[in-house]
Design a protein around this motif. Structure first.
Motif, PDB file in Angstrom:
ATOM      1  N   CYS A 168       5.734  -0.312   4.395  1.00 36.79           N
ATOM      2  CA  CYS A 168       6.008  -0.586   2.979  1.00 36.79           C
ATOM      3  C   CYS A 168       7.085   0.371   2.468  1.00 36.79           C
ATOM      4  O   CYS A 168       8.004  -0.022   1.746  1.00 36.79           O
ATOM      5  CB  CYS A 168       4.739  -0.432   2.139  1.00 36.79           C
ATOM      6  SG  CYS A 168       3.435  -1.627   2.513  1.00 36.79           S
ATOM      7  N   ASP A 223       0.874  -1.172   0.000  1.00 36.73           N
ATOM      8  CA  ASP A 223       0.000   0.000   0.000  1.00 36.73           C
ATOM      9  C   ASP A 223       0.909   1.220   0.000  1.00 36.73           C
ATOM     10  O   ASP A 223       1.848   1.303   0.800  1.00 36.73           O
ATOM     11  CB  ASP A 223      -0.887  -0.036   1.259  1.00 36.73           C
ATOM     12  CG  ASP A 223      -1.898   1.099   1.305  1.00 36.73           C
ATOM     13  OD1 ASP A 223      -1.495   2.270   1.151  1.00 36.73           O
ATOM     14  OD2 ASP A 223      -3.093   0.829   1.528  1.00 36.73           O
ATOM     15  N   GLY A 277      -2.819  -7.180   6.266  1.00 35.91           N
ATOM     16  CA  GLY A 277      -1.930  -6.062   6.506  1.00 35.91           C
ATOM     17  C   GLY A 277      -0.842  -5.965   5.467  1.00 35.91           C
ATOM     18  O   GLY A 277      -0.603  -6.896   4.698  1.00 35.91           O
ATOM     19  N   THR A 278      -0.194  -4.808   5.437  1.00 42.35           N
ATOM     20  CA  THR A 278       0.906  -4.584   4.511  1.00 42.35           C
ATOM     21  C   THR A 278       2.131  -4.111   5.283  1.00 42.35           C
ATOM     22  O   THR A 278       1.993  -3.483   6.339  1.00 42.35           O
ATOM     23  CB  THR A 278       0.525  -3.526   3.463  1.00 42.35           C
ATOM     24  OG1 THR A 278       0.126  -2.313   4.127  1.00 42.35           O
ATOM     25  CG2 THR A 278      -0.585  -4.014   2.558  1.00 42.35           C
ATOM     26  N   SER A 308      -5.087   5.727  -0.610  1.00 39.49           N
ATOM     27  CA  SER A 308      -4.380   4.506  -1.007  1.00 39.49           C
ATOM     28  C   SER A 308      -4.994   3.928  -2.278  1.00 39.49           C
ATOM     29  O   SER A 308      -4.291   3.534  -3.208  1.00 39.49           O
ATOM     30  CB  SER A 308      -4.434   3.471   0.113  1.00 39.49           C
ATOM     31  OG  SER A 308      -3.710   3.897   1.234  1.00 39.49           O
ATOM     32  N   LEU A 368      -5.553   1.292   3.176  1.00 35.58           N
ATOM     33  CA  LEU A 368      -5.447   2.363   4.168  1.00 35.58           C
ATOM     34  C   LEU A 368      -6.214   3.618   3.778  1.00 35.58           C
ATOM     35  O   LEU A 368      -5.777   4.733   4.044  1.00 35.58           O
ATOM     36  CB  LEU A 368      -3.970   2.690   4.416  1.00 35.58           C
ATOM     37  CG  LEU A 368      -3.140   1.534   4.988  1.00 35.58           C
ATOM     38  CD1 LEU A 368      -1.683   1.933   5.135  1.00 35.58           C
ATOM     39  CD2 LEU A 368      -3.705   1.077   6.332  1.00 35.58           C
ATOM     40  N   CYS A 393       1.426   2.989   3.342  1.00 31.50           N
ATOM     41  CA  CYS A 393       1.894   2.156   4.447  1.00 31.50           C
ATOM     42  C   CYS A 393       3.325   2.533   4.810  1.00 31.50           C
ATOM     43  O   CYS A 393       4.242   2.407   3.983  1.00 31.50           O
ATOM     44  CB  CYS A 393       1.806   0.683   4.059  1.00 31.50           C
ATOM     45  SG  CYS A 393       2.700  -0.438   5.150  1.00 31.50           S
TER      46      CYS A 393
END
Length: 248
Positions: free
Chosen positions: A108, A102, A218-219, A139, A135, A105
């Motif tokens: 990320c 994402d 999740g990311t 995003s 998110l 994130c």
């Protein structure tokens, strides 16, 4: 906790009688005596519970890893050959890494330069990006823009847009994305129009459905061959994971 205590007590021979091997066969007096001995033992040896929880957590982690591996193996084609995800690195590499990411994130973004270094220095990794915007609206907007650029242009353009968005620290809006496209000489109007298309929606929907199957919420989430890594992983750990996969 009572179940753990009972198991340890039985294993250590703390039962008050032969009937203690089956709690249901105990008399009320035996149960009371047995419980008192268990309690006394654990109060005198609390480290037993800590050790027990450690063993339990290890077993749970092993079971989760096996479940993740089975999920990855059952969905390899969708992970590797969906026909819409960007593929970089060495297309003939002996190790494939898939990242669900994402653009908003923080982890990320933190992982981004380390993943780049891993792929570049290793030279034998195929790297696949799955747009997974979870998110918020910004995003989704960023992912739609990147996918649209990929569909309208080529892999090189996607990589350029993707990398820029990964390093972007401002607000993601149609105006900021248009400015980004203009900077690279891209048709911002065409990309923004394409971003709302059914073709782009189909890509996001496929990624979301695959993530749901893989129980990804999740990311970043990485799939290294058939090993799933949920969350940020520093470069050294990524390198170790790759080498372990090669050794299997």
């Amino acid at each position: 906790m009572k179940r753990l205590a009972l198991s340890f007590a039985l294993g250590l021979g703390l039962a008050t009688s032969a009937a203690a091997t089956d709690i249901d066969q105990m008399t009320d007096a035996e149960r009371e005596a047995f419980g008192a001995e268990v309690r006394a033992y654990l109060l005198e040896n609390p480290e037993v519970l800590i050790e027990a929880y450690g063993v339990l957590e290890q077993r749970q982690a092993q079971a989760e890893a096996v479940a993740d591996r089975n999920l990855a193996q059952a969905n390899m084609d969708a992970l590797y050959n969906d026909g819409h995800s960007w593929v970089g690195g060495n297309p003939d590499g002996d190790i494939t890494i898939v990242e669900f990411m994402d653009y908003r994130c923080g982890y990320c973004k933190r992982a981004f330069p380390e993943v780049e270094e891993l792929v570049e220095t290793d030279g034998n990794i195929r790297f696949i990006v799955k747009e997974f915007p979870i998110l918020g609206e910004a995003s989704v907007l960023a992912s739609r823009f990147a996918i649209a650029a990929h569909q309208l242009y080529d892999d090189e353009t996607y990589k350029l847009v993707h990398d820029t968005l990964m390093e972007f620290r401002g607000d993601i809006t149609p105006d900021s994305l248009a400015q980004l496209a203009d900077t690279f000489g891209l048709d911002s109007d065409a990309i923004l129009e394409r971003a709302t298309s059914n073709e782009v929606t189909a890509v996001l929907q496929a990624n979301m459905e695959l993530a749901q199957i893989l129980q990804i919420s999740g990311t970043p989430t990485f799939v290294v061959e058939d090993e799933m890594v949920r969350g940020y992983m520093p470069l050294a750990a990524m390198q170790q994971t790759v080498e372990e996969q090669r050794a299997d």
